[in-house]
Scaffold this motif. Structure first.
Motif, PDB file in Angstrom:
ATOM      1  N   ASN A  31      41.201  70.196 -47.055  1.00 51.59           N
ATOM      2  CA  ASN A  31      42.178  69.968 -46.172  1.00 51.59           C
ATOM      3  C   ASN A  31      43.243  69.710 -45.468  1.00 51.59           C
ATOM      4  O   ASN A  31      43.208  67.997 -46.147  1.00 51.59           O
ATOM      5  CB  ASN A  31      40.944  70.970 -44.903  1.00 51.59           C
ATOM      6  N   SER A  32      43.874  69.470 -44.295  1.00 47.51           N
ATOM      7  CA  SER A  32      44.728  68.232 -44.152  1.00 47.51           C
ATOM      8  C   SER A  32      43.584  67.267 -43.554  1.00 47.51           C
ATOM      9  O   SER A  32      44.628  66.248 -43.521  1.00 47.51           O
ATOM     10  CB  SER A  32      45.472  69.483 -42.744  1.00 47.51           C
ATOM     11  N   PHE A  33      42.651  67.504 -42.980  1.00 45.40           N
ATOM     12  CA  PHE A  33      41.987  66.020 -42.460  1.00 45.40           C
ATOM     13  C   PHE A  33      41.311  65.484 -43.535  1.00 45.40           C
ATOM     14  O   PHE A  33      41.696  64.527 -43.308  1.00 45.40           O
ATOM     15  CB  PHE A  33      41.049  66.545 -41.535  1.00 45.40           C
ATOM     16  N   HIS A  34      40.787  66.027 -44.656  1.00 47.54           N
ATOM     17  CA  HIS A  34      41.025  65.188 -46.033  1.00 47.54           C
ATOM     18  C   HIS A  34      42.082  64.132 -46.029  1.00 47.54           C
ATOM     19  O   HIS A  34      41.806  63.119 -45.936  1.00 47.54           O
ATOM     20  CB  HIS A  34      40.256  66.321 -47.029  1.00 47.54           C
ATOM     21  N   ARG A  35      42.902  64.910 -46.205  1.00 49.00           N
ATOM     22  CA  ARG A  35      44.317  64.765 -46.755  1.00 49.00           C
ATOM     23  C   ARG A  35      45.146  63.727 -46.121  1.00 49.00           C
ATOM     24  O   ARG A  35      45.003  62.414 -46.386  1.00 49.00           O
ATOM     25  CB  ARG A  35      45.541  65.469 -47.019  1.00 49.00           C
ATOM     26  N   LEU A  36      45.003  63.335 -45.020  1.00 50.24           N
ATOM     27  CA  LEU A  36      45.178  62.808 -43.310  1.00 50.24           C
ATOM     28  C   LEU A  36      44.083  61.530 -43.357  1.00 50.24           C
ATOM     29  O   LEU A  36      44.655  60.089 -43.222  1.00 50.24           O
ATOM     30  CB  LEU A  36      44.981  62.995 -42.174  1.00 50.24           C
ATOM     31  N   LEU A  37      42.806  61.905 -43.271  1.00 52.52           N
ATOM     32  CA  LEU A  37      41.938  60.843 -43.454  1.00 52.52           C
ATOM     33  C   LEU A  37      42.093  59.518 -45.140  1.00 52.52           C
ATOM     34  O   LEU A  37      41.743  58.845 -44.681  1.00 52.52           O
ATOM     35  CB  LEU A  37      40.374  61.174 -43.290  1.00 52.52           C
ATOM     36  N   LYS A  39      44.804  59.708 -46.962  1.00 45.52           N
ATOM     37  CA  LYS A  39      45.561  58.515 -46.449  1.00 45.52           C
ATOM     38  C   LYS A  39      45.025  57.307 -45.910  1.00 45.52           C
ATOM     39  O   LYS A  39      46.289  55.861 -46.650  1.00 45.52           O
ATOM     40  CB  LYS A  39      46.882  59.495 -46.152  1.00 45.52           C
ATOM     41  N   ILE A  40      44.878  57.429 -44.784  1.00 46.50           N
ATOM     42  CA  ILE A  40      44.071  55.932 -44.301  1.00 46.50           C
ATOM     43  C   ILE A  40      43.544  55.105 -44.905  1.00 46.50           C
ATOM     44  O   ILE A  40      43.950  54.076 -44.434  1.00 46.50           O
ATOM     45  CB  ILE A  40      43.571  56.202 -42.958  1.00 46.50           C
ATOM     46  N   TYR A  85      46.217  58.888 -56.071  1.00 50.63           N
ATOM     47  CA  TYR A  85      47.467  58.956 -55.091  1.00 50.63           C
ATOM     48  C   TYR A  85      48.604  60.433 -55.707  1.00 50.63           C
ATOM     49  O   TYR A  85      48.929  60.894 -55.537  1.00 50.63           O
ATOM     50  CB  TYR A  85      48.637  58.278 -54.563  1.00 50.63           C
TER      51      TYR A  85
END
Length: 128
Positions: A31-37, A39-40, A85
């Motif tokens: 999900n988008s939260f997984h992708r954001l975290l 990347k961090i 990545y």
């Protein structure tokens, strides 16, 4: 507290990376939260991987009077992050998962165990 600036960078990047990496390993994927975290997490791990290259090994044999076996985890990190990545970009879930699990197990769990062995900085900080 360590005075080597690279040791401080390593501590300030690896500590949140441990928390984020653990959360990512245990949470729902894709999900988008997984992708954001993710990347961090990858940025934190890249920074910590580079910083550790500037930290001298104090235990075991050294290459060029600086690099020790512990630096193999730096190489693992600097290889695994781009691999994961680009695998994610290609939607190659199997390769992405393998790179991320390998990075977490090798770069956080195993390297973390070595970090707390006698003679290492973290051992000295905790057990003085």
């Amino acid at each position: 507290m360590p005075t080597n600036p690279f040791t401080l960078v390593h501590l300030f990047t690896i500590l949140p990376a441990i928390a984020i990496g653990t959360f990512l390993m245990l949470s729902h994927k894709g999900n988008s939260f997984h992708r954001l975290l993710g990347k961090i997490y990858m940025v934190l791990m890249l920074i910590t991987g580079v910083a550790t290259l500037f930290m001298e090994a104090f235990i075991g044999p050294k290459l060029f009077g600086h690099f020790g076996f512990i630096h193999l985890f730096s190489v693992l990190t600097l290889y695994s992050v781009p691999q994961a990545y680009f695998a994610a970009k290609r939607h190659d879930v199997k390769e992405h998962r393998g790179a991320m699990v390998g990075l977490y197990v090798g770069g956080i769990i195993i390297a973390g165990i070595f970090a707390f062995m006698p003679g290492r900085t973290m051992y000295g900080l905790l057990f003085g």
